[in-house]
Scaffold this motif. Sequence first.
Motif, short mmCIF file in Angstrom:
data_model
loop_
_atom_site.label_atom_id
_atom_site.label_comp_id
_atom_site.label_asym_id
_atom_site.label_seq_id
_atom_site.Cartn_x
_atom_site.Cartn_y
_atom_site.Cartn_z
N ASP A 112 0.84 -1.20 0.00
CA ASP A 112 0.00 0.00 0.00
C ASP A 112 0.87 1.26 0.00
O ASP A 112 1.86 1.33 0.74
CB ASP A 112 -0.93 0.03 1.22
CG ASP A 112 -2.10 0.95 1.00
OD1 ASP A 112 -3.18 0.44 0.67
OD2 ASP A 112 -1.92 2.18 1.08
N PRO A 113 0.52 2.24 -0.82
CA PRO A 113 1.34 3.46 -0.86
C PRO A 113 1.26 4.29 0.42
O PRO A 113 2.12 5.12 0.68
CB PRO A 113 0.77 4.23 -2.05
CG PRO A 113 -0.59 3.68 -2.28
CD PRO A 113 -0.57 2.26 -1.81
N SER A 114 0.22 4.06 1.20
CA SER A 114 0.06 4.87 2.41
C SER A 114 0.69 4.17 3.61
O SER A 114 0.39 3.01 3.91
CB SER A 114 -1.42 5.12 2.68
OG SER A 114 -1.66 5.25 4.05
N GLN A 115 1.54 4.90 4.31
CA GLN A 115 2.17 4.33 5.51
C GLN A 115 1.14 3.96 6.56
O GLN A 115 1.26 2.95 7.24
CB GLN A 115 3.17 5.35 6.08
CG GLN A 115 3.71 4.90 7.43
CD GLN A 115 5.11 5.42 7.67
OE1 GLN A 115 5.94 5.42 6.78
NE2 GLN A 115 5.38 5.84 8.88
N GLU A 116 0.10 4.82 6.67
CA GLU A 116 -0.94 4.57 7.66
C GLU A 116 -1.64 3.24 7.37
O GLU A 116 -1.85 2.43 8.27
CB GLU A 116 -1.95 5.74 7.65
CG GLU A 116 -3.12 5.60 8.59
CD GLU A 116 -2.74 5.51 10.08
OE1 GLU A 116 -1.64 5.94 10.44
OE2 GLU A 116 -3.55 4.96 10.84
N VAL A 117 -1.98 2.99 6.09
CA VAL A 117 -2.67 1.75 5.74
C VAL A 117 -1.74 0.55 5.98
O VAL A 117 -2.17 -0.48 6.52
CB VAL A 117 -3.16 1.78 4.27
CG1 VAL A 117 -3.81 0.46 3.89
CG2 VAL A 117 -4.13 2.92 4.07
N ARG A 118 -0.46 0.69 5.62
CA ARG A 118 0.48 -0.40 5.86
C ARG A 118 0.55 -0.75 7.34
O ARG A 118 0.55 -1.91 7.73
CB ARG A 118 1.89 0.01 5.39
CG ARG A 118 2.06 0.06 3.88
CD ARG A 118 3.53 0.03 3.49
NE ARG A 118 4.32 1.10 4.07
CZ ARG A 118 4.47 2.30 3.55
NH1 ARG A 118 3.86 2.61 2.43
NH2 ARG A 118 5.22 3.21 4.13
#
Lengths: 377, 474
Positions: free
Chosen positions: A162-168
């Motif tokens: 996932d490009p988003s750190q939060e989602v990762r």
Amino acid sequence: MTALHAAQYWALLLALAISLALNSLVFSAIIVAKLVRERRETALAALQAQLTDLLVSISNADETFSVERNRVTIGDRVILLPPPRGLVGSTTRELILSFIATLKGEGRERLTLILESAGYVDATIQGLKSRSELRRARAASILGGIGSARALPALTERFLLDPSQEVRLVAAEALAALRDIPGIPGALLFLEAARQPTRYQEARIANVMSKFGASVVGPLEDALSDPDARIVNFALDVLIEIGLVLHPDKVIAITKHSSAQVRSRAIELLGAVGRIDAFEPVSEAMSDSAWFVRLNSVKALIAMGTPRDEAKRARYFRALETALHDERWAVRRNAAAALAAADDKGRLILQRALTNEGLAALHMYYLRRGQVVPTIT
Amino acid sequence: MLTHFLWNAFFGFAWLILVYTVFVNSTYLVYTLVAIGTVRRHLKTRSKERIEQIFRSKRAPRISVILTAYNEGPTIIDSVRAMMRLLYSEYEIVIVNDGSEDDTLQLMIDAFGMERVEKTYEETISTQPVRGIYASFECPLLLVVDKENGGKADAVNAGVNAANHPLFCACDADSLLEDDALLQLVLPMMDRLAFVPVAGGVVRAANGSTVTRGTIEKIELGHRPIELFQVVEYLRAFLVGRTAQAALNISLIVSGAFGLFDTETVKRVGGYNKDAIGEDFELIVRITKHLHEIRREFEIFFVPQTVCWTMVPHDWKSLRNQRERWHRGLMQTLQWHSHMIFNPRYGKTGFLGMGYFVLIEFLGSVVELLGYAVFPLAVFIHVLNLPTALLFFLISVFGGAFLSLSALLLEELSFHRYTKWRDVLKLALYAILENFGYRQLTLWWRCRAMIDYFRRAKHVWGEMQRASFSAPPP
């Protein structure tokens, strides 16, 4: 002049009409918002009552149970779950989720099965593909709560790609909640921490890593020699949370670190794991220039307990006696607590030392309360 | 000839006021739209789980809650008990007894078993002499600093000196925080890459609500018009104004009644200024100035869902004193830091932040007062006809009402703390009524404060009638 006057008048009249219209619009919106909220709350209360009944029955292992799509049969009762979309669907899911968190064993498995069978898990997995970062994160968080193995591949993909750190990060939390993470080595999560996270994300990564237990202790101990004090602190925090050290020498080595924060955390870790072979560096830390290192040293000594070896015992009490006269009140107070909790020798030292005027309040307290010993932060 | 000149002058002035009104209302409209977007985003991202994560986390920074008390006998025990119920992993409560003449200190000693201790007190910020430090062995998180009277700013500074933790939350002893207030405020400080030196929350009027042992049990409105006007004002100022300013990163006010600060930064800028009339505003301006000067990226954060409940003045005299003090504080801070106004060195803070206070908060009262003076005069000398003047007045009234109603709508769409129909309708009514008399009265007080300030009149705090949370005001 008259024409100008008239134009001005009509412009003002128009402005007034617009402001009146806007006021009416906002007022109507308030009324509508309140009406909609009340209706929704009533409908949700009814749904909640119905579902609570179902959820209580499900946790009862004696009741026969079967599920086919959204049709749940418990004993002789049949309940049709609403489809997983819309307000009713999301409320149903939230209610079941809040109930899952309180269950273990068969009851929990039954609820997971219901959510899988009625399409709730698949619908949430679809949410992982949303364009909105918020929705993907929310979907990952829900899947972690549901605990369905069906979500593992999708969550792993989000964690890695996932490009988003939060989602990762949320995906990692969900995977950790599932406690079945063969494809995710602990070191990968650790690397995640080094990608400039905020302090909040760092706390969550530490929380996820601590769930890996002994498997991440090795990489964390290696990180103790990292030149970046932030990484060292992070590793120490996770080790404190796990409460395990395989190579105490690596921790002892950083009790002389240039960062007081690191020294303090290292002493705390040695206390937390209760390694008596770390007695020397812990008692030496009592002469540290930073007061919070000295405070942690006292707390670590309390956690280690009174040594049996006579020579170490003498050094133990000497260290606490020194702490009793520390310039910092918190250090003095915890040292007094430690001595009061120790054997007769400790209490004798305490009695003798407490004649000092500066320790009058502690004196009164321990004389009055005997061995009631709070550990004070 | 003279009539023609007067006509032109009045006509020009009338249009100037109209343009200014449009400018002010447009600013507020932008604020309202920004606030709606921000609140919606907050509600989506700040879930219960995130707050719970902070609560469980051992990495959450420790907090010192500083409570200042001067003759707070009626409310102090309730306030401290409420603070002890706060949900947070590690925090301490530092109560500063600012030379109270009543039994505030004795009440705390009796209620919490406090004893005088020899604790290290480093006077990083200069304060009035400290008479003693008391700790409670029964409640280890409590610490009382007893000092000579020096005013609110001096008391908070003493609390900052005694604080052991990297963050401190400054609250008034006559205020109640919600249980998760610290968790809500600390989240932006942990979850932003930019440095967050200060985070503030909403202050709401507790008058009329039921408070049991330091906790708001039932939220209700007060009965007096003066209290209802203030509820509407607070909703507008906090939910819309502060939220939007923080979202635009031009925030310069965090209420002294409720804010979370980075202890080191506050110490570095010298703490609260004892000579400042509006010490909370002045401190934030000084912090932003300092951070701009050392070129550190920062955000002043505002959390709209965190609430601090406070008893607002319930009599006109106290309200007048409060408002006059606020306005004198505004002018003093603007004067002290005038070099920041529209100064490119201070970026958005100088242009939009300070600009807002100069053009709208300060100039607004001057223009509005001139409007009230000039329009009747213009009608009297037949430069303006009565219907046109009335139209001006009504546009300004309904413009104001629109902003208040928008704040009420935002409240209803997001937090909906006032659950009864009667309360919501009452607030809507007062959002309109405040424009007929109340607004003019507060304007008059602001103008008086301005005159006093320019005449260098000695600043006095004035007697403030406070009601206890436990009992309704007389």
